[in-house]
Design a protein around this motif. Structure first.
Motif, short mmCIF file in Angstrom:
data_model
loop_
_atom_site.label_atom_id
_atom_site.label_comp_id
_atom_site.label_asym_id
_atom_site.label_seq_id
_atom_site.Cartn_x
_atom_site.Cartn_y
_atom_site.Cartn_z
N GLY A 163 0.80 -1.23 0.00
CA GLY A 163 0.00 0.00 0.00
C GLY A 163 0.82 1.26 0.00
O GLY A 163 0.26 2.36 0.01
N ALA A 164 2.17 1.15 -0.04
CA ALA A 164 3.01 2.34 0.03
C ALA A 164 2.81 3.26 -1.17
O ALA A 164 3.03 4.45 -1.08
N GLY A 165 2.36 2.70 -2.31
CA GLY A 165 2.18 3.52 -3.51
C GLY A 165 0.75 3.96 -3.75
O GLY A 165 0.42 4.44 -4.84
N ASP A 166 -0.13 3.84 -2.74
CA ASP A 166 -1.54 4.15 -2.94
C ASP A 166 -1.77 5.60 -3.38
O ASP A 166 -2.71 5.89 -4.11
N ALA A 167 -0.91 6.51 -2.92
CA ALA A 167 -1.09 7.92 -3.26
C ALA A 167 -0.94 8.16 -4.76
O ALA A 167 -1.41 9.17 -5.28
N ARG A 168 -0.28 7.23 -5.46
CA ARG A 168 -0.08 7.38 -6.90
C ARG A 168 -1.01 6.47 -7.71
O ARG A 168 -0.78 6.25 -8.89
N ASP A 169 -2.04 5.97 -7.08
CA ASP A 169 -2.99 5.12 -7.77
C ASP A 169 -3.95 5.98 -8.60
O ASP A 169 -4.43 7.00 -8.12
N PRO A 170 -4.23 5.59 -9.84
CA PRO A 170 -5.15 6.38 -10.66
C PRO A 170 -6.53 6.56 -10.01
O PRO A 170 -7.14 7.62 -10.17
N GLY A 171 -6.99 5.54 -9.31
CA GLY A 171 -8.29 5.67 -8.64
C GLY A 171 -8.28 6.75 -7.57
O GLY A 171 -9.27 7.46 -7.38
N THR A 172 -7.15 6.87 -6.86
CA THR A 172 -7.01 7.94 -5.87
C THR A 172 -7.05 9.30 -6.53
O THR A 172 -7.67 10.25 -6.03
N ALA A 173 -6.38 9.42 -7.69
CA ALA A 173 -6.38 10.69 -8.42
C ALA A 173 -7.79 11.04 -8.89
O ALA A 173 -8.21 12.20 -8.80
N ARG A 174 -8.52 10.06 -9.40
CA ARG A 174 -9.90 10.32 -9.83
C ARG A 174 -10.74 10.86 -8.68
O ARG A 174 -11.47 11.85 -8.84
N ALA A 175 -10.66 10.18 -7.54
CA ALA A 175 -11.47 10.59 -6.39
C ALA A 175 -11.11 12.00 -5.94
O ALA A 175 -12.00 12.80 -5.60
N ALA A 176 -9.81 12.33 -5.94
CA ALA A 176 -9.38 13.66 -5.52
C ALA A 176 -9.83 14.72 -6.50
O ALA A 176 -10.25 15.83 -6.11
N ALA A 177 -9.75 14.43 -7.80
CA ALA A 177 -10.20 15.38 -8.82
C ALA A 177 -11.70 15.64 -8.67
O ALA A 177 -12.16 16.80 -8.71
N GLU A 178 -12.47 14.59 -8.49
CA GLU A 178 -13.91 14.75 -8.36
C GLU A 178 -14.28 15.47 -7.07
O GLU A 178 -15.23 16.28 -7.06
N ALA A 179 -13.52 15.23 -6.01
CA ALA A 179 -13.77 15.94 -4.75
C ALA A 179 -13.54 17.43 -4.89
O ALA A 179 -14.15 18.24 -4.17
N ALA A 180 -12.64 17.82 -5.82
CA ALA A 180 -12.36 19.23 -6.07
C ALA A 180 -13.37 19.84 -7.05
O ALA A 180 -13.24 21.02 -7.41
N GLY A 181 -14.33 19.05 -7.50
CA GLY A 181 -15.37 19.56 -8.37
C GLY A 181 -15.08 19.41 -9.85
O GLY A 181 -15.77 20.00 -10.69
N LEU A 182 -14.07 18.62 -10.21
CA LEU A 182 -13.70 18.42 -11.60
C LEU A 182 -14.35 17.14 -12.15
O LEU A 182 -14.58 16.18 -11.41
N GLU A 183 -14.60 17.14 -13.43
CA GLU A 183 -15.16 15.98 -14.11
C GLU A 183 -14.03 15.26 -14.86
O GLU A 183 -13.37 15.86 -15.73
N VAL A 184 -13.76 14.01 -14.54
CA VAL A 184 -12.67 13.27 -15.17
C VAL A 184 -13.13 12.80 -16.55
O VAL A 184 -14.12 12.06 -16.67
N LEU A 185 -12.40 13.22 -17.57
CA LEU A 185 -12.73 12.90 -18.95
C LEU A 185 -11.98 11.68 -19.46
O LEU A 185 -12.47 10.96 -20.33
N ASP A 186 -10.77 11.47 -18.94
CA ASP A 186 -9.91 10.38 -19.44
C ASP A 186 -8.99 9.93 -18.32
O ASP A 186 -8.47 10.78 -17.56
N LEU A 187 -8.80 8.63 -18.20
CA LEU A 187 -7.91 8.08 -17.18
C LEU A 187 -7.37 6.75 -17.70
O LEU A 187 -8.13 5.81 -17.92
N ARG A 188 -6.06 6.68 -17.93
CA ARG A 188 -5.43 5.49 -18.51
C ARG A 188 -4.13 5.18 -17.76
O ARG A 188 -3.39 6.09 -17.40
N LEU A 189 -3.86 3.90 -17.57
CA LEU A 189 -2.66 3.43 -16.87
C LEU A 189 -1.91 2.44 -17.74
O LEU A 189 -2.52 1.57 -18.36
N GLU A 190 -0.57 2.55 -17.78
CA GLU A 190 0.26 1.59 -18.51
C GLU A 190 1.50 1.23 -17.70
O GLU A 190 2.02 2.07 -16.95
N ARG A 191 1.97 -0.01 -17.88
CA ARG A 191 3.20 -0.51 -17.26
C ARG A 191 4.24 -0.64 -18.36
O ARG A 191 3.99 -1.26 -19.40
N LEU A 192 5.42 -0.07 -18.16
CA LEU A 192 6.39 0.13 -19.22
C LEU A 192 7.76 -0.42 -18.84
O LEU A 192 8.21 -0.27 -17.70
#
Length: 256
Positions: A163-192
């Motif tokens: 769980g040390a990397g939870d702060a960088r999870d895309p789902g966490t970012a979505r929730a934070a953006a929506e909490a700030a009143g923003l509408e998430v239009l696109d969210l994509r994750l890749e392993r490189l």
């Protein structure tokens, strides 16, 4: 082997790591790029707006790659060597570089920008991003995802807590953006895939990406570096995997 190790490490420990240009690693390390092409997406959006802000711009290299900048273009950066580099690179393009601590509040008025961008921000202050965006304006960012380059930092630091990397999870970012009143239009994750072809590349990477192994110095980790040098010379490149996610969010227009 010892002489080669010492020479590679000494060279990488002496070279400047100012800015966010990784060209010193050309031929020595490689990293697969995300499929979405962040710089291209950013350039397309910059060409369509009248006022934009690039947060944590580093040395300004990514922003400077855009062929067209809007009439009002600002960028922030906290590290003094990067501020100087970004200023030299962006001022001729008409962009203003603001030295900022990366702590709220942002030094800009409410609803000042049509577009806010940021590539690999260390921190994301979503409420501030929402505040400086105009209604209908968007935030576009490529961010470091969870457990990025875990093979690198765990080689030096050992296994990290679950769980040390939870702060960088895309789902966490979505929730934070929506909490700030923003509408998430696109969210994509890749392993490189990442490859380090010599120990100097590892040293340079750890000196530049200082949060990877926060207490890194060559002297402190010389024994581990020597062991890794032996692995690379006998078994081939040291392979790791970065994670990246793209997020685009819009500030809604007020309801009539």
């Amino acid at each position: 082997m010892d002489r080669t190790f010492d020479a590679l490490v000494a060279e990488a420990d002496a070279v400047s790591v100012a800015g966010w240009d990784f060209s010193w690693l050309d031929g020595r390390a490689s990293e697969q790029r995300p499929s979405w092409g962040y710089q291209r997406l950013m350039a397309e959006r910059l060409g369509r707006v009248s006022a934009a802000l690039d947060l944590q711009t580093g040395g300004g290299e990514v922003l400077a790659g855009a062929p067209v900048l809007p009439p009002v273009m600002a960028a922030t950066e906290s590290w003094p060597p990067n501020v100087a580099k970004a200023t030299a690179l962006l001022h001729p393009r008409g962009a203003v570089v603001v030295a900022d601590t990366d702590e709220p509040p942002l030094p800009f008025a409410d609803a000042a920008f049509d577009l806010v961008t940021s590539r690999h921000p260390v921190t994301v202050w979503w409420q501030e991003i929402a505040r400086v965006l105009r209604p209908g304006g968007t935030y576009l960012s490529q961010q470091v995802g969870p457990a990025s380059a875990a093979e690198v930092y765990e080689y030096f630091l050992g296994p990290q807590p679950s769980g040390a990397g939870d702060a960088r999870d895309p789902g966490t970012a979505r929730a934070a953006a929506e909490a700030a009143g923003l509408e998430v239009l696109d969210l994509r994750l890749e392993r490189l895939r990442m490859e380090f072809h010599d120990i100097g590349a590892v040293v340079y990477f750890l000196r530049k990406v200082i949060w990877m192994v926060p207490d890194f110095t060559v002297d402190r980790y010389r024994d581990r570096l020597r062991d890794l040098h032996r692995l690379i010379t006998t078994q081939g490149p040291f392979v790791a995997h970065s994670t990246r996610f793209l997020i685009e969010a819009r500030k809604p227009q007020p309801q009539p």
